[in-house]
Write a protein that holds these residues in place. Structure first.
Motif, mmCIF file in Angstrom:
data_model
loop_
_atom_site.group_PDB
_atom_site.id
_atom_site.type_symbol
_atom_site.label_atom_id
_atom_site.label_comp_id
_atom_site.label_asym_id
_atom_site.label_seq_id
_atom_site.Cartn_x
_atom_site.Cartn_y
_atom_site.Cartn_z
ATOM 1 N N UNK A 75 1.834 -9.067 -5.222
ATOM 2 C CA UNK A 75 2.861 -10.061 -5.534
ATOM 3 C C UNK A 75 4.203 -9.442 -5.934
ATOM 4 N N UNK A 76 4.732 -9.773 -7.129
ATOM 5 C CA UNK A 76 6.074 -9.320 -7.500
ATOM 6 C C UNK A 76 6.171 -7.807 -7.581
ATOM 7 N N UNK A 77 5.127 -7.156 -8.058
ATOM 8 C CA UNK A 77 5.135 -5.701 -8.131
ATOM 9 C C UNK A 77 5.183 -5.119 -6.716
ATOM 10 N N UNK A 78 4.462 -5.713 -5.792
ATOM 11 C CA UNK A 78 4.470 -5.259 -4.401
ATOM 12 C C UNK A 78 5.868 -5.401 -3.794
ATOM 13 N N UNK A 79 6.511 -6.520 -4.052
ATOM 14 C CA UNK A 79 7.859 -6.738 -3.520
ATOM 15 C C UNK A 79 8.858 -5.759 -4.146
ATOM 16 N N UNK A 80 8.717 -5.480 -5.459
ATOM 17 C CA UNK A 80 9.564 -4.491 -6.121
ATOM 18 C C UNK A 80 9.401 -3.126 -5.459
ATOM 19 N N UNK A 81 8.152 -2.732 -5.235
ATOM 20 C CA UNK A 81 7.878 -1.427 -4.618
ATOM 21 C C UNK A 81 8.524 -1.326 -3.236
ATOM 22 N N UNK A 82 8.367 -2.370 -2.436
ATOM 23 C CA UNK A 82 8.939 -2.362 -1.095
ATOM 24 C C UNK A 82 10.454 -2.316 -1.097
ATOM 25 N N UNK A 104 0.863 -1.176 0.000
ATOM 26 C CA UNK A 104 0.000 0.000 0.000
ATOM 27 C C UNK A 104 0.901 1.228 0.000
ATOM 28 N N UNK A 105 0.544 2.219 -0.810
ATOM 29 C CA UNK A 105 1.318 3.461 -0.879
ATOM 30 C C UNK A 105 0.419 4.559 -1.421
ATOM 31 N N UNK A 106 0.890 5.773 -1.377
ATOM 32 C CA UNK A 106 0.140 6.899 -1.909
ATOM 33 C C UNK A 106 0.950 7.623 -2.965
ATOM 34 N N UNK A 107 0.262 8.368 -3.820
ATOM 35 C CA UNK A 107 0.919 9.135 -4.868
ATOM 36 C C UNK A 107 0.301 10.531 -4.910
ATOM 37 N N UNK A 108 1.154 11.531 -5.134
ATOM 38 C CA UNK A 108 0.721 12.913 -5.316
ATOM 39 C C UNK A 108 0.936 13.275 -6.775
ATOM 40 N N UNK A 109 -0.100 13.841 -7.393
ATOM 41 C CA UNK A 109 -0.057 14.167 -8.811
ATOM 42 C C UNK A 109 -0.443 15.631 -8.987
ATOM 43 N N UNK A 110 0.470 16.407 -9.596
ATOM 44 C CA UNK A 110 0.183 17.814 -9.857
ATOM 45 C C UNK A 110 -0.810 17.928 -11.003
ATOM 46 N N UNK A 111 -1.761 18.842 -10.860
ATOM 47 C CA UNK A 111 -2.700 19.127 -11.939
ATOM 48 C C UNK A 111 -1.991 20.016 -12.949
ATOM 49 N N UNK A 112 -1.886 19.563 -14.164
ATOM 50 C CA UNK A 112 -1.110 20.245 -15.195
ATOM 51 C C UNK A 112 -1.634 21.646 -15.484
ATOM 52 N N UNK A 113 -2.920 21.807 -15.586
ATOM 53 C CA UNK A 113 -3.487 23.080 -16.013
ATOM 54 C C UNK A 113 -3.949 23.959 -14.853
ATOM 55 N N UNK A 114 -3.498 23.668 -13.664
ATOM 56 C CA UNK A 114 -3.909 24.434 -12.487
ATOM 57 C C UNK A 114 -2.990 25.634 -12.273
ATOM 58 N N UNK A 115 -3.578 26.804 -12.104
ATOM 59 C CA UNK A 115 -2.795 28.009 -11.816
ATOM 60 C C UNK A 115 -2.388 28.056 -10.341
ATOM 61 N N UNK A 116 -3.058 27.291 -9.520
ATOM 62 C CA UNK A 116 -2.832 27.302 -8.078
ATOM 63 C C UNK A 116 -1.890 26.195 -7.618
#
Length: 126
Positions: free
Chosen positions: A51-58, A27-39
């Motif tokens: 599985x394997x993707x989880x182990x790679x992430x860790x 489990x993890x979180x991601x922050x994504x900037x809004x491209x067209x946001x002036x703020x």
């Protein structure tokens, strides 16, 4: 079709656990900037890898890692301790890749998108 591509920075280190059957889940979180946001608005999403993707992430990802994620949206619902039904959406990761190197600057320093050398206007070919 349920397919999503998203790029951003991890908001926390991946937390890897194992099911009773021995399958890894991260489990993890991601922050994504809004491209067209002036703020300079940012959206935050929870993500799950298996599985394997989880182990790679860790093993290889940490808070602040810039990643490109391919996955799908998954809805969930549950009843809170107060008896109120809640629901949400998270990203289930099908593939994840590094999208850049983590900056070596301190967290309180301003982060620039450009890491190259400044170019003098006289050196520009146009």
């Amino acid at each position: 079709m349920n397919k999503i591509f998203i790029s951003g920075n991890l908001t926390r280190d991946p937390e890897v656990r194992y099911t009773q059957n021995g399958k890894a889940v991260a489990k993890m979180g991601i922050a994504v900037k809004r491209i067209y946001s002036k703020e300079n608005e940012v959206d935050f999403f929870n993500m799950t890898a298996w599985e394997k993707i989880a182990e790679f992430c860790g093993k290889y990802l940490t808070k602040g890692s810039r990643v490109l994620v391919e996955g799908r949206l998954q809805t969930y619902s549950y009843e809170g301790k107060d008896g109120v039904k809640r629901s949400g959406v998270e990203i289930w990761i099908d593939n994840i890749e590094f999208a850049g190197r983590k900056s070596e600057k301190k967290a309180d320093e301003p982060q620039d998108e450009f890491d190259g050398e400044p170019v003098d206007d006289d050196d520009m070919p146009f």
